[in-house]
Write an enzyme that holds these catalytic residues in place. Structure first.
Site, short mmCIF file in Angstrom:
data_model
loop_
_atom_site.label_atom_id
_atom_site.label_comp_id
_atom_site.label_asym_id
_atom_site.label_seq_id
_atom_site.Cartn_x
_atom_site.Cartn_y
_atom_site.Cartn_z
CG HIS A 10 -2.24 -0.67 0.93
ND1 HIS A 10 -2.37 -2.03 0.89
CD2 HIS A 10 -3.47 -0.17 0.66
CE1 HIS A 10 -3.62 -2.35 0.61
NE2 HIS A 10 -4.31 -1.23 0.46
CE LYS A 47 -7.36 -9.64 11.35
NZ LYS A 47 -7.02 -9.16 12.69
#
Lengths: 287, 168
Positions: free
Chosen positions: B29, B94
């Site tokens: 990222h 999650k």
């Protein structure tokens, strides 16, 4: 004096790394099945079913229970009358590499925490303890970082009451919410120094989860055990938070609360909380 | 590209996804966001793609992939709005997301899915194939293209910005 070779220690550590990561602890598995049985929330029950199935697949197919195979933590209790021939620290780290490679576990260890270059399998975080006798107990505890990141320490005033401690713990669990793979096993360390309270909280996770069935049989014995009341109170209050499996609600937010205490200073009251995700993994061997 | 009618998905809905998804976690990222900021070419065209926050274990000899469950999504929050702006369609992970991510999901009509947390062995059963496609030097943090079949998902934040963790 009894002698053990570093090579033997290496092989045991390798074996324990594999066992811990592939076969979920029996006490944790039992508690998950119990959670599944008592859960009323439909989504929560579905998630718990998946968690149980996951543990079964991992064991049968020799796959890691979780892709985060943790930062390997190794606890060593060495009898003072036992001699280790060779470099024990090196043997442990070699054992970790051997076991992790053999079982295709993840290389999640970054050598330089600031530069964050290439990852490997070791070194482990190793805690040594000298005990009586001539045995050695090795425990491998692969700690995932989704939950390790949520660790908290608070240095209370010595005049703080039990309610303040309880509030701190409950608020900490609330703040974590769905992020660290609930239902959680919650390790709490109270007393000692700042660092020691953190260690106690982690060690608390290694203690076997109480079996409610045997509790009924040994009720008076259990009630006399240290921290029993506080553990039970926190267990029921945290399970009312409705965080639930994956944070989607339900009555199972905590699988267990394990508290360890130690004497502390007249001026302080350290309290540490170390969470474990539902995949609480560890394996031990004594020789 | 996955044929998903993003705008018809509703928060709380359970779906089974088949097609291609791409793993990316912290370091990937960071690199993707740096590339976007510096107008560099991305190693992966994000338009219409779904990113899975996952760093699998090593692949055992007889398997398509090792254990491959989701990692905590919130660590990716600081990079996500930029990736959505670059065309990212969806994310799987999650846990909760921050306000800025929810707003960006709404703005770019994207979606955030949850999948079974801490169930990497089970989820590996829905992955047919895994090939590293970018940032291979990152090891477990490289970007892998996963071909999945009936991968179980729950809609966590839909394209209207409704958050599954907000309604309790």
């Amino acid at each position: 004096m009894k002698v053990i070779s570093a090579n033997k220690i290496k092989n045991i550590v390798a074996e324990l790394c594999i066992q811990a990561n592939l076969a979920l602890r029996e006490d944790v598995f039992r508690q998950l099945k119990r959670a599944y049985l008592v859960e009323k929330n439909k989504t929560a029950k579905d998630v718990l079913g998946a968690i149980i199935k996951n543990a079964q697949i991992a064991r049968k197919e020799k796959l890691a229970i979780c892709q985060d195979t943790g930062l390997p933590c190794v606890f060593v209790e060495i009898g003072q009358n036992l001699k280790v021939s060779g470099d024990i620290r090196q043997a442990i780290n070699q054992g970790v590499v051997l076991g992790y490679k053999k079982a295709y576990l993840r290389n999640s260890v970054i050598i330089d925490p600031i530069k964050r270059e290439k990852s490997g399998y070791a070194p482990a975080v190793i805690h040594f303890d000298i005990v009586r006798g001539e045995k050695i107990k090795l425990t491998v505890f692969p700690k995932g970082f989704g939950c390790e990141n949520k660790t908290q320490l608070k240095m209370f005033k010595p005049t703080a009451g039990i309610n303040e401690i309880k509030k701190f713990i409950i608020e900490a669990v609330k703040a974590v919410g769905p992020d660290a793979c609930p239902p959680y096993v919650i390790g709490i360390g109270i007393g000692g120094t700042a660092d020691y309270a953190c260690l106690l909280a982690k060690k608390a996770l290694l203690r076997k989860i109480r079996n409610p069935k045997s509790e009924i049989r040994n009720k008076s014995k259990m009630q006399n055990s240290k921290n029993y009341k506080l553990e039970n109170e926190l267990y029921s209050e945290i399970n009312k938070l409705n965080i639930g499996p994956m944070g989607l609600g339900g009555r199972n937010t905590a699988l267990a609360i394990n508290i360890e205490t130690y004497p502390t200073h007249i001026a302080g009251l350290p309290v540490a909380i170390n969470l474990s995700c539902h995949a609480l993994r560890s394996a031990s061997k004594t020789i | 590209m996955i044929q998903l009618k993003i705008e018809s998905l509703k928060t709380g809905e359970k779906i089974f996804l088949s097609g291609k998804i791409y793993t990316a976690r912290d370091q990937a990222h960071k690199r993707l966001a740096d590339a976007i900021k510096n107008n560099k070419r991305l190693p992966l065209d994000l338009r219409g793609k779904i990113i899975y926050y996952c760093g699998p274990t090593k692949t055992p000899k007889d398997k398509a992939i090792g254990s491959c469950g989701p990692t905590t999504s919130s660590r990716m929050d600081i990079f996500t709005p930029l990736l959505l702006k670059a065309g990212l369609m969806g994310m799987i992970g999650k846990g909760n997301r921050c306000k800025e991510v929810i707003q960006a999901i709404k703005k770019y009509k994207a979606v955030y899915f949850l999948t079974y947390a801490g169930c990497g062995a089970l989820l590996s059963k829905y992955v047919l194939k895994a090939i590293p496609v970018a940032y291979k030097d990152l090891g477990p943090e490289a970007i892998y293209e996963l071909e999945v079949k009936n991968f179980p998902l729950i809609v966590g934040i839909d394209s209207t910005g409704r958050n599954i963790y907000g309604k309790k």
